[in-house]
Enzyme design. Structure first.
Site, PDB file in Angstrom:
ATOM      1  N   ALA A  10       0.857  -1.187   0.000  1.00  0.00           N
ATOM      2  CA  ALA A  10       0.000   0.000   0.000  1.00  0.00           C
ATOM      3  C   ALA A  10       0.891   1.235   0.000  1.00  0.00           C
ATOM      4  O   ALA A  10       2.059   1.151  -0.406  1.00  0.00           O
ATOM      5  CB  ALA A  10      -0.937  -0.010   1.200  1.00  0.00           C
ATOM      6  N   ASN A  11       0.386   2.364   0.368  1.00  0.00           N
ATOM      7  CA  ASN A  11       1.210   3.570   0.422  1.00  0.00           C
ATOM      8  C   ASN A  11       0.671   4.511   1.470  1.00  0.00           C
ATOM      9  O   ASN A  11      -0.385   4.276   2.051  1.00  0.00           O
ATOM     10  CB  ASN A  11       1.232   4.238  -0.953  1.00  0.00           C
ATOM     11  CG  ASN A  11      -0.158   4.651  -1.367  1.00  0.00           C
ATOM     12  OD1 ASN A  11      -0.802   5.433  -0.692  1.00  0.00           O
ATOM     13  ND2 ASN A  11      -0.650   4.096  -2.460  1.00  0.00           N
ATOM     14  N   ARG A  12       1.361   5.596   1.693  1.00  0.00           N
ATOM     15  CA  ARG A  12       0.976   6.561   2.726  1.00  0.00           C
ATOM     16  C   ARG A  12      -0.061   7.511   2.157  1.00  0.00           C
ATOM     17  O   ARG A  12       0.284   8.505   1.530  1.00  0.00           O
ATOM     18  CB  ARG A  12       2.190   7.401   3.127  1.00  0.00           C
ATOM     19  CG  ARG A  12       3.294   6.620   3.774  1.00  0.00           C
ATOM     20  CD  ARG A  12       4.443   7.571   4.088  1.00  0.00           C
ATOM     21  NE  ARG A  12       5.634   6.822   4.439  1.00  0.00           N
ATOM     22  CZ  ARG A  12       5.850   6.303   5.645  1.00  0.00           C
ATOM     23  NH1 ARG A  12       4.953   6.458   6.598  1.00  0.00           N
ATOM     24  NH2 ARG A  12       6.959   5.630   5.870  1.00  0.00           N
TER      25      ARG A  12
END
Ligand code: CTP
Ligand code: CA
Length: 225
Positions: A33-35
């Site tokens: 995923a990512n921030r």
């Protein structure tokens, strides 16, 4: 809710907004995923809805409350996000605020990977580009807005993305760790379009959303369809 119609300048317009991260499975329990908190995308959907647009928010997993007056479609992967956007078409306005994971594991394992033996190699393949796909298809929405998250050369990269993705505006923001953008309440953006670059002051994400919605209203009020 009981606002007179004159206060709803986007009444009769349809909007699609993407928000949040995507999650790309490695196996049933692990993902890439990512921030992204979803704060900015959710605020944009809320602002467009307040201006009267019939708004569909296509969102990856976030901790944000559902914005009032918005139809929300929850997705996990980039491919699900694209399918949900295509399902929500046609639209007059698209704002892609999601932080889509650019590459997904080529083959998600059907069962949990076990820790016996060497670490498994992670082969990645590119995800579809939702913004570029919606900008190039038939029935292209009249106004397509992207975000460009950059850590350096913010405006130059945004100008390149504007062309490459065939969108109308890009809100370029600095996401270097020092900016505090990720998960924070503020955003400092530059509105990049064919007309040039407009530097906006440091604003809350809600204020950025309100200002964007106001620009969208102006765009349609000044004769653009
Ligand atoms: N975007 C998208 N689908 C993707 C990747 C990006 O819709 N698969 C959208 C984002 O929502 C954003 C814009 O494209 O509005 C720019 O995203 P960004 O990550 O900054 O650009 P990329 O083209 O992915 O390039 P890079 O990450 O290499 O800078
Ligand atoms: Ca990207």
């Amino acid at each position: 809710t009981d606002k007179p119609l004159a206060d709803l300048p986007l009444a009769g317009r349809r909007a699609i907004v993407t928000s949040g991260p995507t999650r790309e499975p490695i196996d049933p329990v692990r993902y890439i995923a990512n921030r992204s908190s979803g704060k900015q995308g959710h605020a944009v959907a809320a602002a467009l809805a307040r201006a009267g647009a019939e708004t569909v928010l296509v969102s990856g997993p976030t901790g944000e409350p559902d914005p009032p007056g918005v139809a929300i479609v929850r997705v996990e992967t980039a491919r699900e996000m694209l399918a949900a956007c295509e399902q929500a078409m046609p639209a007059d306005i698209v704002v892609c605020a999601a932080a889509v994971v650019d590459w997904r594991p080529a083959d998600a394992a059907p069962a949990k990977l076990k820790k016996n033996g060497p670490a498994p190699p992670l082969l990645l393949v590119e995800n579809p580009d939702i913004l570029a796909t919606l900008s190039s298809g038939p029935g292209r929405p009249a106004l397509i807005v992207g975000f460009a998250a950059e850590t350096n050369d913010v405006v130059a990269y945004a100008q390149a993305k504007l062309k490459k993705k065939n969108c109308d505006w890009i809100l370029a923001n600095d996401v270097s760790p020092a900016s505090g953008t990720f998960g924070g309440e503020h955003n400092t953006v530059h509105l990049v379009s064919a007309d040039g670059v407009e530097d906006w002051p440091r604003l809350t994400k809600r204020e950025v959303a309100e200002r964007l919605a106001a620009r969208v209203v102006d765009h349609f009020a000044t004769g653009n369809r």
